[in-house]
Design an enzyme around this catalytic site. Structure first.
Site, PDB file in Angstrom:
ATOM      1  N   GLY A  46      31.643  33.891  34.981  1.00 56.21           N
ATOM      2  CA  GLY A  46      32.899  34.367  34.399  1.00 56.21           C
ATOM      3  C   GLY A  46      34.025  33.433  34.769  1.00 56.21           C
ATOM      4  N   GLN A  51      42.856  31.338  36.476  1.00 55.11           N
ATOM      5  CA  GLN A  51      42.104  30.436  37.370  1.00 55.11           C
ATOM      6  C   GLN A  51      42.223  28.978  36.923  1.00 55.11           C
ATOM      7  OE1 GLN A  51      38.373  33.053  37.216  1.00 55.11           O
ATOM      8  NE2 GLN A  51      38.276  32.235  39.293  1.00 55.11           N
ATOM      9  N   CYS A  95      33.507  34.006  43.918  1.00 54.08           N
ATOM     10  CA  CYS A  95      34.643  33.681  43.044  1.00 54.08           C
ATOM     11  C   CYS A  95      34.795  32.168  43.018  1.00 54.08           C
ATOM     12  CB  CYS A  95      35.914  34.329  43.583  1.00 54.08           C
ATOM     13  SG  CYS A  95      37.365  34.014  42.567  1.00 54.08           S
ATOM     14  N   LEU A  96      34.973  31.620  41.813  1.00 56.47           N
ATOM     15  CA  LEU A  96      35.106  30.163  41.700  1.00 56.47           C
ATOM     16  C   LEU A  96      36.415  29.682  42.340  1.00 56.47           C
ATOM     17  CD1 LEU A  96      33.744  29.674  38.067  1.00 56.47           C
ATOM     18  CD2 LEU A  96      32.528  29.308  40.231  1.00 56.47           C
ATOM     19  N   HIS A 137      35.798  42.149  37.648  1.00 54.48           N
ATOM     20  CA  HIS A 137      36.281  41.053  38.505  1.00 54.48           C
ATOM     21  C   HIS A 137      37.257  40.170  37.703  1.00 54.48           C
ATOM     22  CE1 HIS A 137      35.332  37.689  41.546  1.00 54.48           C
ATOM     23  NE2 HIS A 137      35.924  37.025  40.554  1.00 54.48           N
ATOM     24  N   GLU A 138      36.915  39.885  36.436  1.00 52.05           N
ATOM     25  CA  GLU A 138      37.767  38.995  35.608  1.00 52.05           C
ATOM     26  C   GLU A 138      39.061  39.695  35.201  1.00 52.05           C
ATOM     27  OE1 GLU A 138      36.950  36.045  35.783  1.00 52.05           O
ATOM     28  OE2 GLU A 138      34.863  36.339  36.375  1.00 52.05           O
ATOM     29  N   HIS A 141      41.466  39.450  37.888  1.00 51.52           N
ATOM     30  CA  HIS A 141      42.177  38.159  37.906  1.00 51.52           C
ATOM     31  C   HIS A 141      43.404  38.220  36.995  1.00 51.52           C
ATOM     32  CE1 HIS A 141      39.924  35.334  40.342  1.00 51.52           C
ATOM     33  NE2 HIS A 141      38.783  35.589  39.732  1.00 51.52           N
TER      34      HIS A 141
HETATM   35  O1  K1U Z   1      35.779  34.766  38.249  1.00 48.18           O
HETATM   36  C1  K1U Z   1      35.143  33.970  38.910  1.00 48.18           C
HETATM   37  O2  K1U Z   1      35.630  33.452  39.893  1.00 48.18           O
HETATM   38  C2  K1U Z   1      33.718  33.660  38.535  1.00 48.18           C
HETATM   39  C3  K1U Z   1      32.709  34.415  39.359  1.00 48.18           C
HETATM   40  C4  K1U Z   1      32.387  35.715  38.653  1.00 48.18           C
HETATM   41  C5  K1U Z   1      31.683  36.788  39.418  1.00 48.18           C
HETATM   42  C6  K1U Z   1      30.634  36.532  40.266  1.00 48.18           C
HETATM   43  C7  K1U Z   1      29.983  37.557  40.936  1.00 48.18           C
HETATM   44  C8  K1U Z   1      30.386  38.834  40.745  1.00 48.18           C
HETATM   45  C9  K1U Z   1      31.441  39.095  39.927  1.00 48.18           C
HETATM   46  C10 K1U Z   1      32.076  38.076  39.249  1.00 48.18           C
HETATM   47  C11 K1U Z   1      31.464  33.547  39.492  1.00 48.18           C
HETATM   48  O3  K1U Z   1      30.855  33.214  38.534  1.00 48.18           O
HETATM   49  S1  K1U Z   1      30.998  33.062  41.090  1.00 48.18           S
HETATM   50  C12 K1U Z   1      29.477  32.142  40.814  1.00 48.18           C
HETATM   51  C13 K1U Z   1      28.316  33.011  40.493  1.00 48.18           C
HETATM   52  O4  K1U Z   1      28.366  34.207  40.664  1.00 48.18           O
HETATM   53  C14 K1U Z   1      27.078  32.410  39.952  1.00 48.18           C
HETATM   54  C15 K1U Z   1      26.920  31.059  39.818  1.00 48.18           C
HETATM   55  C16 K1U Z   1      25.761  30.525  39.309  1.00 48.18           C
HETATM   56  C17 K1U Z   1      24.729  31.336  38.952  1.00 48.18           C
HETATM   57  C18 K1U Z   1      24.850  32.687  39.098  1.00 48.18           C
HETATM   58  C19 K1U Z   1      26.027  33.239  39.586  1.00 48.18           C
HETATM   59 ZN    ZN Z   2      36.956  35.164  40.602  1.00 53.14          ZN
END
Ligand code: K1U
Ligand code: ZN
Length: 173
Positions: A46, A51, A95-96, A137-138, A141
């Site tokens: 996401g 972001q 979270c990225l 989560h998004e 944000h």
């Molecule tokens: O919003 C963001 O920062 C993105 C975030 C979203 C998210 C992750 C986990 C739970 C809720 C929301 C991410 O994508 S973090 C990376 C991640 O979860 C992932 C990366 C590669 C493969 C699988 C998952």
């Molecule tokens: Zn996030």
């Protein structure tokens, strides 16, 4: 399509509420394309516009994370949760904007969300599982809220300090 820079916490833009989109136009479609490319490249499931330093209520997601799964990219404009289940679920979120930090967060297990699509039409869908966790989560944000805001103050401070150190090191490199 262009890869956009992802803001790292702490950054004041990640704590601000984003502005509703008034018009779905070509600029917005370009932003959505860039956000999807940036999300897949990270990689993530996401990404919300704040972001990438754009303070508009736009998010993208694709929770089909198995390598051989067919991609299912979604773009949600002005999303709003219109119903949530009483049942809760706990997921270890990342979270990225807070790289390499993970913590369990409890949220409604299912939500119904209404939004505008890139064609300007209103959509409504019920999400469960990882999709429900991710869309909440998004949307957080877009409201200037991070998953660490659900944690106890001490744990949140510890993560924030780690991120400040990471940003200092990146600035020096
Ligand atoms: O919003 C963001 O920062 C993105 C975030 C979203 C998210 C992750 C986990 C739970 C809720 C929301 C991410 O994508 S973090 C990376 C991640 O979860 C992932 C990366 C590669 C493969 C699988 C998952
Ligand atoms: Zn996030």
């Amino acid at each position: 399509m262009t890869l956009r820079n992802i803001l790292i916490h702490p950054d004041p833009r990640l704590n601000k509420s984003a502005t509703p989109v008034a018009l779905v136009d070509d600029d917005l479609r370009r932003l959505a394309d860039d956000m999807l490319e940036t999300m897949y490249h990270a990689p993530g499931i996401g990404l919300a516009a704040p972001q990438v330093a754009v303070m508009s209520r736009v998010l993208v997601m694709d929770c089909e994370k198995e390598e051989d799964a067919t991609p299912d990219p979604m773009v949600l404009i002005n999303p709003a949760v219109v119903w949530e289940s009483e049942e809760r679920s706990v997921y270890e979120e990342g979270c990225l904007s807070i790289p390499e930090q993970y913590a369990e967060v409890e949220r409604p297990a299912e939500v119904e969300v209404e939004w505008l699509g890139l064609d300007g039409k209103t959509r409504r869908e019920r999400f469960d599982g990882l999709w429900a966790t991710c869309v909440q989560h998004e949307i957080d944000h877009l409201d200037g809220k991070l998953f660490i805001d659900y944690l106890k103050p001490l744990k949140r401070q510890m993560i924030t300090r780690k991120m400040q150190k990471l940003k200092r090191e990146k600035a020096r490199a």
